[in-house]
Design a protein around this motif. Structure first.
Motif, PDB file in Angstrom:
ATOM      1  N   ASP A 155       0.820  -1.211   0.000  1.00  0.00           N
ATOM      2  CA  ASP A 155       0.000   0.000   0.000  1.00  0.00           C
ATOM      3  C   ASP A 155       0.856   1.263   0.000  1.00  0.00           C
ATOM      4  O   ASP A 155       0.384   2.333  -0.394  1.00  0.00           O
ATOM      5  CB  ASP A 155      -0.916   0.029   1.231  1.00  0.00           C
ATOM      6  CG  ASP A 155      -2.000  -1.034   1.190  1.00  0.00           C
ATOM      7  OD1 ASP A 155      -2.422  -1.385   0.079  1.00  0.00           O
ATOM      8  OD2 ASP A 155      -2.399  -1.515   2.256  1.00  0.00           O
ATOM      9  N   VAL A 156       2.087   1.159   0.448  1.00  0.00           N
ATOM     10  CA  VAL A 156       2.952   2.339   0.528  1.00  0.00           C
ATOM     11  C   VAL A 156       3.064   3.009  -0.837  1.00  0.00           C
ATOM     12  O   VAL A 156       2.863   4.223  -0.970  1.00  0.00           O
ATOM     13  CB  VAL A 156       4.345   1.953   1.069  1.00  0.00           C
ATOM     14  CG1 VAL A 156       5.322   3.117   0.934  1.00  0.00           C
ATOM     15  CG2 VAL A 156       4.248   1.510   2.524  1.00  0.00           C
ATOM     16  N   LEU A 157       3.388   2.233  -1.874  1.00  0.00           N
ATOM     17  CA  LEU A 157       3.543   2.815  -3.202  1.00  0.00           C
ATOM     18  C   LEU A 157       2.218   3.333  -3.742  1.00  0.00           C
ATOM     19  O   LEU A 157       2.158   4.419  -4.325  1.00  0.00           O
ATOM     20  CB  LEU A 157       4.138   1.789  -4.170  1.00  0.00           C
ATOM     21  CG  LEU A 157       5.526   1.233  -3.833  1.00  0.00           C
ATOM     22  CD1 LEU A 157       6.050   0.395  -5.002  1.00  0.00           C
ATOM     23  CD2 LEU A 157       6.505   2.333  -3.495  1.00  0.00           C
ATOM     24  N   SER A 158       1.155   2.557  -3.573  1.00  0.00           N
ATOM     25  CA  SER A 158      -0.135   2.976  -4.134  1.00  0.00           C
ATOM     26  C   SER A 158      -0.643   4.247  -3.447  1.00  0.00           C
ATOM     27  O   SER A 158      -1.255   5.108  -4.101  1.00  0.00           O
ATOM     28  CB  SER A 158      -1.163   1.849  -4.012  1.00  0.00           C
ATOM     29  OG  SER A 158      -1.384   1.503  -2.660  1.00  0.00           O
ATOM     30  N   LEU A 159      -0.366   4.419  -2.158  1.00  0.00           N
ATOM     31  CA  LEU A 159      -0.804   5.625  -1.461  1.00  0.00           C
ATOM     32  C   LEU A 159      -0.018   6.850  -1.913  1.00  0.00           C
ATOM     33  O   LEU A 159      -0.581   7.940  -2.063  1.00  0.00           O
ATOM     34  CB  LEU A 159      -0.675   5.431   0.049  1.00  0.00           C
ATOM     35  CG  LEU A 159      -1.717   4.505   0.683  1.00  0.00           C
ATOM     36  CD1 LEU A 159      -1.383   4.242   2.140  1.00  0.00           C
ATOM     37  CD2 LEU A 159      -3.122   5.105   0.561  1.00  0.00           C
TER      38      LEU A 159
END
Length: 658
Positions: free
Chosen positions: A189-193
């Motif tokens: 989720d880090v990259l997508s956020l």
């Protein structure tokens, strides 16, 4: 930094890549062609020529070990200003945390143990199918697909999870709801956020582009669609992008990696300047030819040549079964130069971890230590010590130690656990899975010991720390001698003098799980990666029966031509000249060449010709004698003694034996 000196020791292709005038450059770098050298020299050369600002440069890679190596090399080149170098996730996690702080939002806890979270939404009877469900969630998140869109996208991609698309979609949705309920995110989720923040807030996006205005990406063939999107957002409006990679080394398809990025790079990045590095500086021609033929058998032709002199013929060993194969390999290793084993220059590679136990047993029966298994702490510990030893003052050492302890918090611990939970004979086994725990533990151990050293010494520098480690052995490791045991995936990015690539047979290479043309092609690339880890000696082995079932040599090596052209005898004058060559001098020169290549320096920068000749003439047996015979000084003599003195001892024993 002297810009001319930065490119003086590069070959013509490497120099073209480093000095390319375009800001948008793609380097197609074959195995052993010096991609890390080119990447670091590109950064340093642009800073030295005032074409880039180190403080606004971002280098992204895939492992902390690779990021640490980039920082070490840049420091060695004389970079004074710090360049941001790290993994996609570590850099973007720092960005995301700062974003939360700047917008007065409550930070969300990162819990990357996806397996446990998925297990929490399943009842007991359903958990037996958790691996297949995890695989679907992994596939979707690597492509930025939301749970609500999964079913349609999965059908279009002809996905066929064992639980069914509808059931997988329901579990994916429950998994996302559970994270929202608990106020947590998982690792991907880090990259997508960050991507979401950039897409919906142009001010934030522009700020990131200003901060990271010079972007470099290592191992570009391993980018998945989510990482592709992030790179596109960061380069938007500037196209100050330098990517390095090799389509022939794309081995992470399970993670959504798409090697066609580099195959179709001119279509993907209109106006890009493409530079190819077709010269392998690491492997002998025999090893390079084997790798090229493996790729050809997998219908992926490549052009790669070696600039080294001829080496031994690539050997093949066939055992009656897996235990016999292990005994043959161990028997071959025991006949190698003992110094290769003592220096950790020998590796046994296998397609799966399950194969490695037999080799450990066979080596142990012959008294040969195993230096590294999938979770040992050999080489990563040495890498971390070497990083610290490059620092010049006590304050720099203290800052490095605290950085290491602060950076490797519970997030990375869980990341390693997640990676290991995915490891095995399925297609999710990766180099990160095999190395994550090793690297984490090594860096923490070195940082802790380094603070102890500073408390004891009060003053000190990196070289002093290295000498102190050698004298006190604070890690309580009995020995770093022995043979490395690793999977093919875990070997990527490393090299050894002698490599045994094992289990090169049907059902393993290609693996039985590779049922499509795409996955079989990746298996061919995986074998190519494993074979080209050897610099001087390569042996391929297989078992004719494994687990009671008959096996045949892998189709990737069926037509392998290992024959050598018949060589004409040298003239008598040359034979007489060769007879007069000092074997110790030759061994020292070979050591210097190999060590310099690994350190990314000129051989004479590591050890002058005068010092090499002085060592051969004086044959020192102690650190003090080595220091007296050379211009090294005590500290440098201490650092190099573990490599030089065994060569001297070996030459003396050879003379005595003769």
């Amino acid at each position: 930094m002297d810009a001319d000196a930065l490119i003086a020791d590069l070959d013509a292709d490497q120099r073209a890549a480093v000095t390319a005038e375009s800001h948008l450059v793609a380097v197609i770098a074959g195995a052993g062609s010096g991609k890390t050298r080119v990447l670091t020299r590109r950064i340093a050369w642009r800073v030295a020529t005032e074409k880039a600002d180190a403080r606004h440069t971002l280098a992204l890679t895939f492992t902390r070990e690779a990021a640490g190596e980039l920082r070490r090399r840049l420091s060695f080149l004389g970079m004074r200003d710090r360049v941001e170098a790290g993994t996609f996730h570590s850099v973007m996690l720092a960005v995301l945390r700062q974003r939360w702080d700047d917008t007065n939002r409550r930070p969300r806890t990162v819990v990357p143990d996806r397996r446990r979270l998925v297990g929490d939404v399943l009842d007991g009877s359903q958990r037996r199918g958790i691996d297949g469900l995890l695989g679907e969630i992994d596939w979707a998140t690597a492509r930025g697909i939301r749970a609500s869109d999964y079913a349609g996208r999965a059908r279009r991609a002809q996905r066929s999870p064992s639980a069914g698309v509808e059931r997988a979609a329901a579990v994916f949705n429950d998994f996302e709801q559970l994270k929202r309920k608990r106020g947590i995110i998982d690792f991907d989720d880090v990259l997508s956020l960050v991507i979401t923040e950039m897409e919906y807030d142009t001010g934030f996006a522009d700020g990131l582009r200003w901060r990271f205005r010079h972007l470099l990406v290592d191992e570009a063939q391993d980018l998945n669609p989510l990482q592709h999107r992030l790179v596109d957002l960061l380069r938007a409006g500037r196209d100050d992008l330098f990517i390095v990679g090799d389509p022939a080394q794309a081995i992470y398809g399970f993670n959504g990696a798409d090697p066609t990025l580099l195959v179709d790079v001119e279509r993907r990045f209109p106006g890009v300047e493409v530079v190819r590095l077709p010269v392998n500086h690491r492997c002998t021609p025999q090893i390079v030819r084997t790798g090229v033929q493996v790729l050809a058998a997998a219908e992926q032709p490549t052009q790669l040549v070696s600039n080294r002199g001829d080496g031994p013929v690539v050997e093949r060993l066939a055992g009656d079964d897996e235990d016999a194969e292990a005994r043959l390999v161990a028997g071959s290793i025991v006949r190698l130069d003992p110094n290769l084993i003592r220096s950790g220059s020998v590796a046994v590679l296998a397609r799966t971890n399950a194969q490695l136990a037999a080799f450990g047993t066979a080596l142990g029966s012959l008294g040969i230590a195993v230096r590294r298994s999938a979770t040992a702490s050999g080489t990563p510990l040495q890498v971390a010590v070497r990083q610290a030893s490059m620092l010049g003052s006590a304050s720099q050492l203290r800052a490095w130690a605290h950085d290491m302890l602060d950076a490797h918090d519970a997030l990375l611990t869980v990341q390693a656990e997640q990676a290991i939970s995915h490891e095995g004979i399925d297609r999710r086994a990766t180099a990160q899975a095999d190395r994550a725990v090793d690297e984490l533990e090594a860096e923490r151990r070195v940082a802790t010991v380094l603070l102890d050293y500073l408390r004891d010494q009060q003053l000190g520098d990196g070289a002093g720390f290295r000498s102190w480690v050698a004298m006190t052995n604070p890690f309580d490791d009995r020995s770093t001698d022995g043979v490395d045991l690793l999977t093919f995936h875990a070997s990527k990015g490393r090299e050894w003098h002698a490599v045994y690539v094992t289990g090169v047979e049907t059902s393993l290479v290609p693996h039985k799980s590779a049922t499509t043309a795409v996955t079989r092609a990746e298996e061919g690339r995986l074998l190519y990666v494993a074979a080209t880890r050897a610099s001087d000696r390569l042996t391929l082995s297989w078992a004719e029966r494994r687990g009671g079932y008959a096996r045949k040599p892998s189709p990737f090596i069926n037509d392998l031509d290992l024959s050598e052209p018949e060589a004409m005898p040298p003239p008598a004058s040359l034979r007489r000249r060769r007879a007069k060559i000092d074997p110790l001098l030759a061994a020292l020169q070979e050591w210097r060449d190999n060590a310099a290549r690994k350190a990314d320096v000129l051989p004479t920068q590591l050890c002058s010709d005068r010092d090499v000749k002085a060592i051969a003439a004086n044959k020192p047996t102690t650190v003090a004698e080595l220091a007296a015979a050379t211009s090294f000084g005590t500290i440098m003599a201490q650092r190099l003694s573990e490599q030089i003195l065994p060569l001297v001892a070996q030459s003396k024993s050879t003379i005595t034996g003769a």
